[in-house]
Design a protein around this motif. Structure first.
Motif, PDB file in Angstrom:
ATOM      1  N   MET A   1       0.763  -1.465  -0.146  1.00 47.61           N
ATOM      2  CA  MET A   1      -0.031   0.093  -0.111  1.00 47.61           C
ATOM      3  C   MET A   1       1.479   1.080  -0.246  1.00 47.61           C
ATOM      4  N   ALA A   2       0.664   2.584  -1.254  1.00 47.21           N
ATOM      5  CA  ALA A   2       1.510   3.693  -1.103  1.00 47.21           C
ATOM      6  C   ALA A   2       0.426   4.400   0.244  1.00 47.21           C
ATOM      7  N   ARG A   3       1.516   5.062   1.038  1.00 44.59           N
ATOM      8  CA  ARG A   3       0.800   6.242   2.416  1.00 44.59           C
ATOM      9  C   ARG A   3       0.796   7.816   1.267  1.00 44.59           C
ATOM     10  N   CYS A   4       0.748   8.354   1.097  1.00 41.61           N
ATOM     11  CA  CYS A   4       1.130   9.994   1.126  1.00 41.61           C
ATOM     12  C   CYS A   4       1.404  11.014   3.085  1.00 41.61           C
ATOM     13  N   ILE A   5       2.477  10.714   2.753  1.00 48.10           N
ATOM     14  CA  ILE A   5       3.247  10.786   4.356  1.00 48.10           C
ATOM     15  C   ILE A   5       3.388  12.808   4.481  1.00 48.10           C
ATOM     16  N   GLY A   6       3.524  13.626   3.099  1.00 51.47           N
ATOM     17  CA  GLY A   6       3.729  14.867   3.231  1.00 51.47           C
ATOM     18  C   GLY A   6       4.541  15.327   2.395  1.00 51.47           C
ATOM     19  N   GLN A   7       4.474  16.461   2.647  1.00 53.88           N
ATOM     20  CA  GLN A   7       6.291  17.223   1.874  1.00 53.88           C
ATOM     21  C   GLN A   7       6.120  16.145   0.364  1.00 53.88           C
ATOM     22  N   GLN A   9       6.052  13.042  -0.068  1.00 49.70           N
ATOM     23  CA  GLN A   9       6.806  12.396  -0.305  1.00 49.70           C
ATOM     24  C   GLN A   9       6.292  10.631  -0.164  1.00 49.70           C
ATOM     25  N   ILE A  10       5.923   9.532  -0.064  1.00 43.48           N
ATOM     26  CA  ILE A  10       5.019   8.554  -0.204  1.00 43.48           C
ATOM     27  C   ILE A  10       6.228   7.529   0.449  1.00 43.48           C
ATOM     28  N   GLU A  11       4.929   6.637   1.242  1.00 41.69           N
ATOM     29  CA  GLU A  11       5.314   6.009   2.094  1.00 41.69           C
ATOM     30  C   GLU A  11       5.429   4.355   1.486  1.00 41.69           C
ATOM     31  N   ILE A  12       5.335   3.229   1.204  1.00 40.99           N
ATOM     32  CA  ILE A  12       5.316   1.752   0.368  1.00 40.99           C
ATOM     33  C   ILE A  12       5.190   0.845   2.197  1.00 40.99           C
ATOM     34  N   VAL A  13       4.518   0.452   2.595  1.00 40.18           N
ATOM     35  CA  VAL A  13       3.692  -0.482   3.938  1.00 40.18           C
ATOM     36  C   VAL A  13       3.253  -1.645   2.998  1.00 40.18           C
ATOM     37  N   PRO A  14       3.513  -2.679   3.714  1.00 38.61           N
ATOM     38  CA  PRO A  14       2.987  -4.044   2.945  1.00 38.61           C
ATOM     39  C   PRO A  14       1.505  -3.632   4.195  1.00 38.61           C
ATOM     40  N   TYR A  15       1.041  -4.214   2.416  1.00 43.18           N
ATOM     41  CA  TYR A  15      -0.622  -4.757   2.768  1.00 43.18           C
ATOM     42  C   TYR A  15      -0.858  -6.176   3.448  1.00 43.18           C
ATOM     43  N   GLU A  16      -1.210  -6.937   4.515  1.00 40.68           N
ATOM     44  CA  GLU A  16      -1.055  -8.568   4.884  1.00 40.68           C
ATOM     45  C   GLU A  16      -2.519  -8.549   4.825  1.00 40.68           C
TER      46      GLU A  16
END
Length: 731
Positions: A1-7, A9-16
């Protein structure tokens, strides 16, 4: 899953994915694996299927069974929250003229701007299925495909599919099924089919969201708005009640047979609800073919899970009745292959029972309903013709043109014929097809009834006219044939009926033929019945009569279950001599009269000792009364109180008691002893007095129950007392 954390920037987190948990479907279906919203993980869900059949019986999306006999238009399925713009309605009509039951005649599927009506014009018989769009008078040409909706026919069922939503609606002879995927409609349906929530407890949901226990109450609530107030659209909450005799030969028994044709499906789908509906239909609908809808619906449910059952050949009344050139299959493609198939067209990937082309053949076209081995042309009779095939049709020579895929024809010429002469009544000259060449005509003499003379239809009594055409003739002739009757004095009598005869004879019309062809009249001497019941004697009062009659000679009455005779005497039961029965003759009738002796009032205290005995009548008690002794006497006494009055039997005390005067030496004076007759025992009693103004009042009086002698003071006049005193003094 991709999550926008600001400025930026995109954070990729595993989707279990969560563990896939098994679930149980309330409707008994097998759960299906579906992807979640992100199409990443899978989970089990229970797709919803609503079924209806018979008159009619429902199994909701969640498997709840109930029956409902409303004969109007109702919502089968309506979204609680408008999401996909889909609603399905059912139109019920009375399907039996003698019972208050109904059957589904049509389904109306409203999706987007389209409204498609699936209707059966022949309830209870061979289905006549058609589809209409937006209330058009002309039915749709099937197969139909437009705006994501496809409709096809198998001859036994109509199948409607909404491709985008994976919605499948089947409608057949008197039943239907609606399949909805849970991912699109879970928890968002209401109406006759329930809530599609995998929970039967909330299936009976009213329009206002209230859940009731009785699905019949819910079904009433989903009446189409325009039908409210319509004649016949009354609440049908309570199904008709009727005691039905079990029929062991009913086709319903096939559903429950543990070793029968449906046994393979029992472990997957319970047949109980379908059996209950089948027995109900057999009770309330005279057309036995309606029972077939329960078997048809159960077989369709089994086919959906891959268990195809060829059950119709096990019955007589549920035959498939496929048209010539087609064969019945319990599981076949709803979208049958044809010569016009386009690989780009959507395919209905569902099986259904129906009439299909034999193996190795396919439909000439979707509309033709004709099976062919090879694709070519159809002649005007609907027969398949191969390309470049030459044939004769309607006195024309025709050929199947490969380039145009059409049939072209040329007319045929016939030779001239001679005119014959017609002989005999009824024969006329007509122009007729030549038997040796069906394309040409010849003139022949033909028998025609309108050219025949009139026939005299009169026959003698006991005979009826029979009209027949003798062999080799044209016109009918009359003969008079005897009826199966007897004839006497120009009156007909059917066999077994009484016929007038001689005196003291019983005559009847027999079943034997006489020489004239009519039935024979037989007579027997009248037999007199001389056995009479108890209390009667057989007597012949008139010598001219054939038989005597039973005349009553004694009275008959029942004592303790036994008939007893009585004549000229009186009878009393041993235990009650106050009751007696006497036989009285009144004309020719003997009647028992009852007599009840009413004894005079009897007061045992008024009797001398040892003098009480029973009177000669055996009923009343009598005794030797004490002479002038104090005793209880009954008298009728009028009571008048303030203008209100009545009469009653009021006891009183009468009689003498011992009273004496004697000289006492001890007292040196006369000793007086006085006693009077008065009540010893009494009680207050209340009676009702009638007043002059019509009202009533209560009055209480003293009721004497026992009398006796009681001591009282003696009083002596003064003069006598002085005189006695003086006399005693002188002495």
């Amino acid at each position: 899953m991709a999550r926008c954390i600001g400025q930026n920037q995109i954070e990729i987190v595993p989707y279990e994915c969560p563990t896939i948990k098994p679930i149980t479907c309330a409707n008994g279906k097998d759960p299906v694996l579906v992807y979640d919203y992100y199409h990443c993980c899978q989970q089990y869900e229970c797709d919803c299927e609503c079924e209806g059949w018979g008159d009619p019986h429902y199994i909701t999306f969640d498997g709840k069974y109930y029956s409902y006999q409303g004969n109007c238009t109702y919502y089968l399925m309506k979204e609680i929250r408008p999401t996909h713009n889909l609603e399905i309605l059912i139109e019920n009509v009375h399907c039996d003229p003698t019972e208050d039951v109904s059957c589904p005649r049509a389904l109306i599927v409203n999706y987007g701007a389209q409204s498609i009506k699936l209707i059966n014009f022949n309830l209870g018989g061979r289905p006549d299925l058609k589809a209409f769009k937006n209330e058009d008078e002309d039915n749709l040409r099937l197969p139909y495909f437009k705006d994501g909706v496809k409709v096809v026919s198998t001859g036994v069922n109509l199948v409607l599919e909404i491709l985008r939503l994976n919605v499948v609606v089947k409608f057949g002879r008197t039943g239907f099924s609606i399949n909805l995927p849970y991912e699109y409609f879970g928890g968002n349906t209401q109406g006759h089919c329930g809530t599609c929530s995998n929970n039967q407890d909330d299936d009976c949901r009213l329009r206002n969201g209230t859940v009731v226990e009785n699905c019949g109450v819910m079904a009433d609530d989903w009446l189409l708005e325009k039908d409210k107030g319509k004649t016949g659209c009354l609440p049908k909450r309570t199904p008709p009640q009727k005691t039905c005799k079990h029929n062991p030969d009913s086709v319903c028994e096939l559903l429950k047979d543990s070793s029968g044709v449906f046994a393979a499906c029992h472990s997957q789908i319970s047949p109980d609800n379908f059996y209950t509906g089948c027995v109900f239909d057999g009770c309330y609908v005279h057309n036995r073919a309606v029972e077939c809808t329960s078997l048809e619906t159960y077989a369709a449910a089994c086919a959906e899970i891959g268990i195809c059952i060829d059950w119709r050949n096990h019955t007589k009344i549920c035959a498939s009745n496929c048209p010539l050139g087609k064969i019945y299959r319990s599981c076949g493609p709803a979208d049958q292959p044809s010569c016009e198939d386009n690989p780009n067209d959507p395919v209905v990937n569902y099986t259904t029972e129906g009439c299909f082309c034999p193996e190795g053949q396919k439909l000439f076209s979707k509309e033709s309903n004709i099976c062919v081995k090879t694709c070519g042309c159809l002649d005007p009779t609907g027969t398949s013709r191969e390309f470049n095939e030459t044939f004769e049709y309607n006195c024309q020579t025709c050929v199947c043109n490969e380039s145009t895929k059409t049939v072209t024809c040329k007319p045929k010429t016939c030779p001239p014929t001679a005119l014959p002469r017609c002989m005999g009544p009824g024969y006329v000259l007509v122009n007729k097809t030549d038997p040796s060449d069906q394309c040409c005509n010849v003139h022949v003499c033909q028998c025609q009834s309108h050219a025949c003379p009139d026939i005299n239809m009169n026959c003698d009594v006991g005979f009826m006219p029979n009209i027949s055409v003798p062999e080799g003739k044209c016109c009918p002739e009359r003969t008079c044939e005897p009826k199966r009757v007897c004839v006497l004095n120009s009156v007909e009598y059917p066999p077994g009926s009484s016929v007038p005869g001689q005196k003291c004879e019983n005559c009847f019309c027999s079943s034997n033929s006489s020489s004239g062809g009519l039935m024979e009249i037989k007579c027997e001497k009248q037999q007199c019945e001389k056995t009479c019941r108890k209390g009667f004697e057989y007597k012949k009062t008139n010598s001219d009569d054939c038989c005597g009659t039973c005349v009553q000679t004694q009275c008959v009455f029942v004592v303790n279950g036994t008939e007893t005779l009585l004549k000229g005497e009186t009878w009393s039961p041993p235990e009650n001599k106050c009751e007696s029965k006497t036989c009285v003759k009144n004309g020719e009738t003997f009647t028992v009269t009852n007599k009840h002796i009413i004894c005079p009032a009897f007061q045992e205290s008024n009797c001398k000792n040892d003098t009480i005995q029973t009177a000669a009548n055996g009923c009343c008690k009598i005794c030797v009364e004490k002479e002038k002794a104090c005793r209880l006497v009954n008298r009728t006494t009028p009571i008048n109180h303030n203008g209100c009055q009545t009469e009653l039997n009021m006891p009183s005390c009468e009689g003498s008691c011992d009273t004496f005067t004697k000289y006492s030496e001890a007292a040196a004076a006369m000793e007086h002893s006085c006693s009077c007759c008065k009540e010893r025992r009494a009680s207050n009693r209340t009676v009702t007095l009638a007043c002059e103004d019509g009202t009533h009042v209560q009055f209480t009086y003293v009721h004497v129950e026992e009398c006796g002698c009681g001591h009282t003071e003696c009083t002596t006049p003064a003069a006598l007392h002085v005189r006695r005193k003086r006399r005693f003094t002188l002495q």
